[in-house]
Design a protein around this motif. Structure first.
Motif, short mmCIF file in Angstrom:
data_model
loop_
_atom_site.label_atom_id
_atom_site.label_comp_id
_atom_site.label_asym_id
_atom_site.label_seq_id
_atom_site.Cartn_x
_atom_site.Cartn_y
_atom_site.Cartn_z
N ILE A 130 30.12 37.30 33.43
CA ILE A 130 30.65 36.61 34.63
C ILE A 130 29.61 35.61 35.14
CG2 ILE A 130 31.33 36.91 37.04
CD1 ILE A 130 32.50 39.67 36.14
N GLU A 131 28.36 36.03 35.24
CA GLU A 131 27.30 35.15 35.74
C GLU A 131 27.07 33.95 34.82
OE1 GLU A 131 23.77 37.39 36.64
OE2 GLU A 131 24.69 38.33 38.40
N ARG A 132 27.26 34.11 33.52
CA ARG A 132 27.13 33.00 32.57
C ARG A 132 28.29 32.02 32.69
NH1 ARG A 132 25.80 36.70 28.72
NH2 ARG A 132 27.90 36.68 27.86
N GLY A 133 29.39 32.47 33.28
CA GLY A 133 30.57 31.62 33.37
C GLY A 133 31.45 31.70 32.15
N SER A 134 31.21 32.68 31.29
CA SER A 134 32.02 32.81 30.10
C SER A 134 33.23 33.72 30.31
CB SER A 134 31.18 33.33 28.92
OG SER A 134 30.63 34.59 29.21
N TYR A 135 33.36 34.28 31.50
CA TYR A 135 34.49 35.15 31.83
C TYR A 135 34.87 34.92 33.28
CZ TYR A 135 37.17 39.36 32.77
OH TYR A 135 38.16 40.24 33.15
N LEU A 136 36.16 34.73 33.54
CA LEU A 136 36.67 34.54 34.89
C LEU A 136 37.23 35.87 35.39
CD1 LEU A 136 37.21 32.51 37.17
CD2 LEU A 136 39.43 32.05 36.12
N PRO A 137 36.58 36.50 36.36
CA PRO A 137 37.03 37.81 36.83
C PRO A 137 38.31 37.70 37.67
CG PRO A 137 35.19 37.07 38.15
CD PRO A 137 35.38 36.05 37.05
N SER A 138 39.03 38.79 37.75
CA SER A 138 40.24 38.85 38.58
C SER A 138 39.83 38.91 40.06
CB SER A 138 41.06 40.09 38.24
OG SER A 138 40.35 41.27 38.63
N LEU A 139 40.78 38.62 40.93
CA LEU A 139 40.49 38.71 42.37
C LEU A 139 40.16 40.14 42.77
CD1 LEU A 139 43.14 36.31 43.93
CD2 LEU A 139 40.67 35.97 43.77
N SER A 140 40.81 41.12 42.16
CA SER A 140 40.51 42.51 42.51
C SER A 140 39.09 42.88 42.09
CB SER A 140 41.53 43.47 41.90
OG SER A 140 41.53 43.38 40.50
N PHE A 141 38.62 42.35 40.95
CA PHE A 141 37.25 42.61 40.53
C PHE A 141 36.27 41.91 41.47
CE2 PHE A 141 33.43 42.35 37.92
CZ PHE A 141 33.35 43.67 37.47
N LEU A 142 36.59 40.68 41.88
CA LEU A 142 35.74 39.98 42.84
C LEU A 142 35.69 40.73 44.17
CD1 LEU A 142 36.67 36.25 42.15
CD2 LEU A 142 34.49 37.40 41.65
#
Length: 146
Positions: free
Chosen positions: A61-73
């Motif tokens: 996530i921090e690398r920007g290679s994965y877009l997390p869901s709103l629930s994960f955020l």
């Protein structure tokens, strides 16, 4: 010179970097999490533990290679002891009127909420001429559980 060097050189230009980050949602979210984690003096491992995932997931996530869901955020926000703010659509931000009911920060202020409910009550009251009608402030509604 490889692509990483070219990209890094291009991103040194502040205007270009801002445009890149604006377009790249995954990168922006990753940067936000890095900034929050550093501000809270938290490791990726500790954040992963608090949100119930593995450290490599936080790294992606921090690398920007994965877009997390709103629930994960939301879980991440809870781990930082804060709230996740609603996302915004760019065209609405550009065309925003001086006052908009969609402007959540406006309503975070108690005086602003009271003022808007008073305006609503006054306009609603104007269309209803019953002598038994009464308007309520937001404080009264909350105090009486309505």
């Amino acid at each position: 010179m490889d692509w990483k060097d070219v990209k890094q050189g291009l991103l040194e230009d502040e205007e270009l970097r801002k445009a890149y980050e604006k377009v790249d949602l995954s990168h922006s979210i990753g940067k936000m999490i890095i900034d929050a984690r550093i501000a809270k003096q938290m490791t990726q491992q500790k954040l992963a533990q608090l949100v119930g995932t593995q450290q490599p997931s936080i790294a992606r996530i921090e690398r920007g290679s994965y877009l997390p869901s709103l629930s994960f955020l939301q879980k991440i926000a809870e781990a930082f002891n804060t709230q996740l703010l609603p996302p915004r659509l760019e065209f609405l931000e550009k065309n925003k009127p001086a006052f908009s009911t969609t402007t959540s920060t406006y309503f975070h202020s108690e005086p602003n909420r009271e003022r808007e409910f008073d305006r609503f009550n006054a306009s609603w009251q104007g269309g209803h001429s019953s002598t038994n009608s009464r308007t309520f402030s937001i404080k009264e509604l909350v105090q009486h559980g309505r």
